[in-house]
Scaffold this motif. Structure first.
Motif, PDB file in Angstrom:
ATOM      1  N   VAL A   3      -3.896  58.208 -84.766  1.00  0.00           N
ATOM      2  CA  VAL A   3      -4.779  56.956 -84.123  1.00  0.00           C
ATOM      3  C   VAL A   3      -4.756  56.078 -85.054  1.00  0.00           C
ATOM      4  CG1 VAL A   3      -7.150  56.599 -83.820  1.00  0.00           C
ATOM      5  CG2 VAL A   3      -6.391  58.855 -83.144  1.00  0.00           C
ATOM      6  N   ILE A   4      -4.645  54.745 -84.292  1.00  0.00           N
ATOM      7  CA  ILE A   4      -4.635  53.715 -85.119  1.00  0.00           C
ATOM      8  C   ILE A   4      -5.706  52.642 -84.411  1.00  0.00           C
ATOM      9  CG2 ILE A   4      -2.294  53.681 -85.547  1.00  0.00           C
ATOM     10  CD1 ILE A   4      -1.787  51.544 -83.347  1.00  0.00           C
ATOM     11  N   PHE A   5      -6.292  51.711 -85.169  1.00  0.00           N
ATOM     12  CA  PHE A   5      -6.975  50.670 -84.623  1.00  0.00           C
ATOM     13  C   PHE A   5      -6.530  49.266 -84.516  1.00  0.00           C
ATOM     14  CE2 PHE A   5      -9.855  53.894 -86.674  1.00  0.00           C
ATOM     15  CZ  PHE A   5     -11.061  53.910 -85.652  1.00  0.00           C
ATOM     16  N   VAL A   6      -6.895  48.971 -83.196  1.00  0.00           N
ATOM     17  CA  VAL A   6      -6.413  47.443 -82.950  1.00  0.00           C
ATOM     18  C   VAL A   6      -7.543  46.639 -82.669  1.00  0.00           C
ATOM     19  CG1 VAL A   6      -4.149  48.167 -82.068  1.00  0.00           C
ATOM     20  CG2 VAL A   6      -6.044  48.087 -80.538  1.00  0.00           C
ATOM     21  N   ARG A   7      -7.227  45.419 -82.790  1.00  0.00           N
ATOM     22  CA  ARG A   7      -8.158  44.289 -82.356  1.00  0.00           C
ATOM     23  C   ARG A   7      -8.110  43.805 -80.839  1.00  0.00           C
ATOM     24  NH1 ARG A   7      -7.352  40.077 -86.940  1.00  0.00           N
ATOM     25  NH2 ARG A   7      -5.286  40.988 -86.650  1.00  0.00           N
ATOM     26  N   ALA A   8      -8.628  43.898 -80.084  1.00  0.00           N
ATOM     27  CA  ALA A   8      -8.724  43.773 -78.561  1.00  0.00           C
ATOM     28  C   ALA A   8      -9.718  42.756 -77.912  1.00  0.00           C
ATOM     29  CB  ALA A   8      -8.593  45.033 -77.769  1.00  0.00           C
ATOM     30  N   ASP A  23      -1.098  56.490 -80.795  1.00  0.00           N
ATOM     31  CA  ASP A  23       0.106  56.119 -80.520  1.00  0.00           C
ATOM     32  C   ASP A  23       0.861  56.571 -79.513  1.00  0.00           C
ATOM     33  OD1 ASP A  23       0.966  58.179 -81.727  1.00  0.00           O
ATOM     34  OD2 ASP A  23       1.967  57.225 -83.458  1.00  0.00           O
ATOM     35  N   ALA A  24       0.362  57.663 -78.902  1.00  0.00           N
ATOM     36  CA  ALA A  24       1.214  58.516 -77.653  1.00  0.00           C
ATOM     37  C   ALA A  24       0.650  58.027 -76.453  1.00  0.00           C
ATOM     38  CB  ALA A  24       1.108  59.790 -77.819  1.00  0.00           C
ATOM     39  N   ASP A  25      -0.528  57.131 -76.352  1.00  0.00           N
ATOM     40  CA  ASP A  25      -0.951  56.824 -75.144  1.00  0.00           C
ATOM     41  C   ASP A  25      -0.085  55.764 -74.443  1.00  0.00           C
ATOM     42  OD1 ASP A  25      -3.243  58.144 -75.429  1.00  0.00           O
ATOM     43  OD2 ASP A  25      -4.580  56.781 -75.964  1.00  0.00           O
ATOM     44  N   SER A  26      -0.274  55.573 -73.303  1.00  0.00           N
ATOM     45  CA  SER A  26       0.557  54.614 -72.421  1.00  0.00           C
ATOM     46  C   SER A  26      -0.310  53.416 -72.290  1.00  0.00           C
ATOM     47  CB  SER A  26       0.934  55.031 -70.833  1.00  0.00           C
ATOM     48  OG  SER A  26      -0.408  54.801 -70.082  1.00  0.00           O
ATOM     49  N   LEU A  27       0.510  52.141 -72.313  1.00  0.00           N
ATOM     50  CA  LEU A  27      -0.254  50.962 -72.187  1.00  0.00           C
ATOM     51  C   LEU A  27      -1.255  50.799 -71.201  1.00  0.00           C
ATOM     52  CD1 LEU A  27       0.243  48.627 -74.411  1.00  0.00           C
ATOM     53  CD2 LEU A  27       1.772  50.321 -74.122  1.00  0.00           C
ATOM     54  N   ALA A  28      -1.212  51.553 -69.952  1.00  0.00           N
ATOM     55  CA  ALA A  28      -2.022  51.698 -68.846  1.00  0.00           C
ATOM     56  C   ALA A  28      -3.356  52.450 -69.348  1.00  0.00           C
ATOM     57  CB  ALA A  28      -1.401  52.149 -67.524  1.00  0.00           C
ATOM     58  N   VAL A  29      -3.139  53.405 -70.283  1.00  0.00           N
ATOM     59  CA  VAL A  29      -4.432  54.062 -70.593  1.00  0.00           C
ATOM     60  C   VAL A  29      -4.824  52.912 -71.829  1.00  0.00           C
ATOM     61  CG1 VAL A  29      -5.211  55.698 -72.086  1.00  0.00           C
ATOM     62  CG2 VAL A  29      -3.619  56.202 -70.386  1.00  0.00           C
ATOM     63  N   VAL A  30      -4.246  52.238 -72.717  1.00  0.00           N
ATOM     64  CA  VAL A  30      -4.989  51.411 -73.333  1.00  0.00           C
ATOM     65  C   VAL A  30      -5.587  50.102 -72.571  1.00  0.00           C
ATOM     66  CG1 VAL A  30      -4.300  49.723 -75.251  1.00  0.00           C
ATOM     67  CG2 VAL A  30      -3.374  52.155 -75.347  1.00  0.00           C
ATOM     68  N   VAL A  65       2.324  53.201 -76.866  1.00  0.00           N
ATOM     69  CA  VAL A  65       1.813  52.283 -78.011  1.00  0.00           C
ATOM     70  C   VAL A  65       3.239  52.304 -79.252  1.00  0.00           C
ATOM     71  CG1 VAL A  65       0.350  52.021 -79.768  1.00  0.00           C
ATOM     72  CG2 VAL A  65      -0.559  52.657 -77.577  1.00  0.00           C
ATOM     73  N   GLN A  66       3.588  53.400 -79.176  1.00  0.00           N
ATOM     74  CA  GLN A  66       4.484  53.807 -80.347  1.00  0.00           C
ATOM     75  C   GLN A  66       5.638  52.927 -79.993  1.00  0.00           C
ATOM     76  OE1 GLN A  66       5.817  57.701 -81.174  1.00  0.00           O
ATOM     77  NE2 GLN A  66       5.980  57.303 -83.307  1.00  0.00           N
ATOM     78  N   SER A  67       6.307  53.065 -78.767  1.00  0.00           N
ATOM     79  CA  SER A  67       7.546  52.299 -78.378  1.00  0.00           C
ATOM     80  C   SER A  67       7.666  50.824 -78.370  1.00  0.00           C
ATOM     81  CB  SER A  67       7.976  52.865 -76.982  1.00  0.00           C
ATOM     82  OG  SER A  67       7.115  52.532 -76.012  1.00  0.00           O
ATOM     83  N   THR A  68       6.177  50.403 -78.520  1.00  0.00           N
ATOM     84  CA  THR A  68       6.208  49.009 -78.217  1.00  0.00           C
ATOM     85  C   THR A  68       6.295  48.207 -79.581  1.00  0.00           C
ATOM     86  OG1 THR A  68       3.925  48.928 -78.082  1.00  0.00           O
ATOM     87  CG2 THR A  68       4.896  48.961 -76.010  1.00  0.00           C
ATOM     88  N   GLY A  69       5.933  48.934 -80.414  1.00  0.00           N
ATOM     89  CA  GLY A  69       5.775  48.652 -81.918  1.00  0.00           C
ATOM     90  C   GLY A  69       4.329  47.947 -82.230  1.00  0.00           C
ATOM     91  N   ILE A  70       3.447  48.307 -81.533  1.00  0.00           N
ATOM     92  CA  ILE A  70       2.256  47.831 -81.583  1.00  0.00           C
ATOM     93  C   ILE A  70       1.519  48.601 -83.194  1.00  0.00           C
ATOM     94  CG2 ILE A  70      -0.287  48.044 -80.998  1.00  0.00           C
ATOM     95  CD1 ILE A  70       0.757  47.607 -78.166  1.00  0.00           C
ATOM     96  N   GLY A  71       0.877  47.708 -84.073  1.00  0.00           N
ATOM     97  CA  GLY A  71       0.737  48.403 -85.450  1.00  0.00           C
ATOM     98  C   GLY A  71      -0.864  48.421 -85.442  1.00  0.00           C
ATOM     99  N   PRO A  72      -1.411  49.130 -86.591  1.00  0.00           N
ATOM    100  CA  PRO A  72      -2.801  48.900 -87.103  1.00  0.00           C
ATOM    101  C   PRO A  72      -3.144  47.439 -87.141  1.00  0.00           C
ATOM    102  CG  PRO A  72      -1.726  50.490 -88.368  1.00  0.00           C
ATOM    103  CD  PRO A  72      -0.515  49.835 -87.572  1.00  0.00           C
ATOM    104  N   MET A  73      -4.193  47.014 -86.425  1.00  0.00           N
ATOM    105  CA  MET A  73      -4.910  46.013 -86.667  1.00  0.00           C
ATOM    106  C   MET A  73      -4.074  44.724 -85.744  1.00  0.00           C
ATOM    107  SD  MET A  73      -7.748  46.814 -87.880  1.00  0.00           S
ATOM    108  CE  MET A  73      -8.635  45.139 -88.286  1.00  0.00           C
TER     109      MET A  73
END
Length: 81
Positions: A3-8, A23-30, A65-73
């Protein structure tokens, strides 16, 4: 899986939210997780798909999430297509 935290922020909403995502979620889920916080509360619902943007790039909803390079915050912007 971690689990990571992002600002959205959802377009049309004034709030920037801190959202935990896996980080295993799809962007559709996010996108749905972020939309759940704003649509129907601060932004009127619409019958259109929802897109996720990161660093000015629209992301494929099938990617993880992991494949796109999105990171914490990192900042994610979500909007109706």
């Amino acid at each position: 899986m971690s689990v990571i935290f992002v600002r959205a922020v959802f377009d049309g909403d004034l709030m920037v939210r801190l959202i935990p995502i896996d980080d295993a979620d799809s962007l559709a889920v996010v996108a749905e997780m972020i939309a759940h916080q704003a649509v129907g509360v601060m932004v009127p619902p619409q019958d259109r798909p929802i897109e996720v943007w990161h660093d000015e790039n629209r992301l494929d909803p099938k990617e993880t999430v992991q494949s796109t390079g999105i990171g914490p915050m990192d900042i994610l912007r979500v909007a109706y297509a």
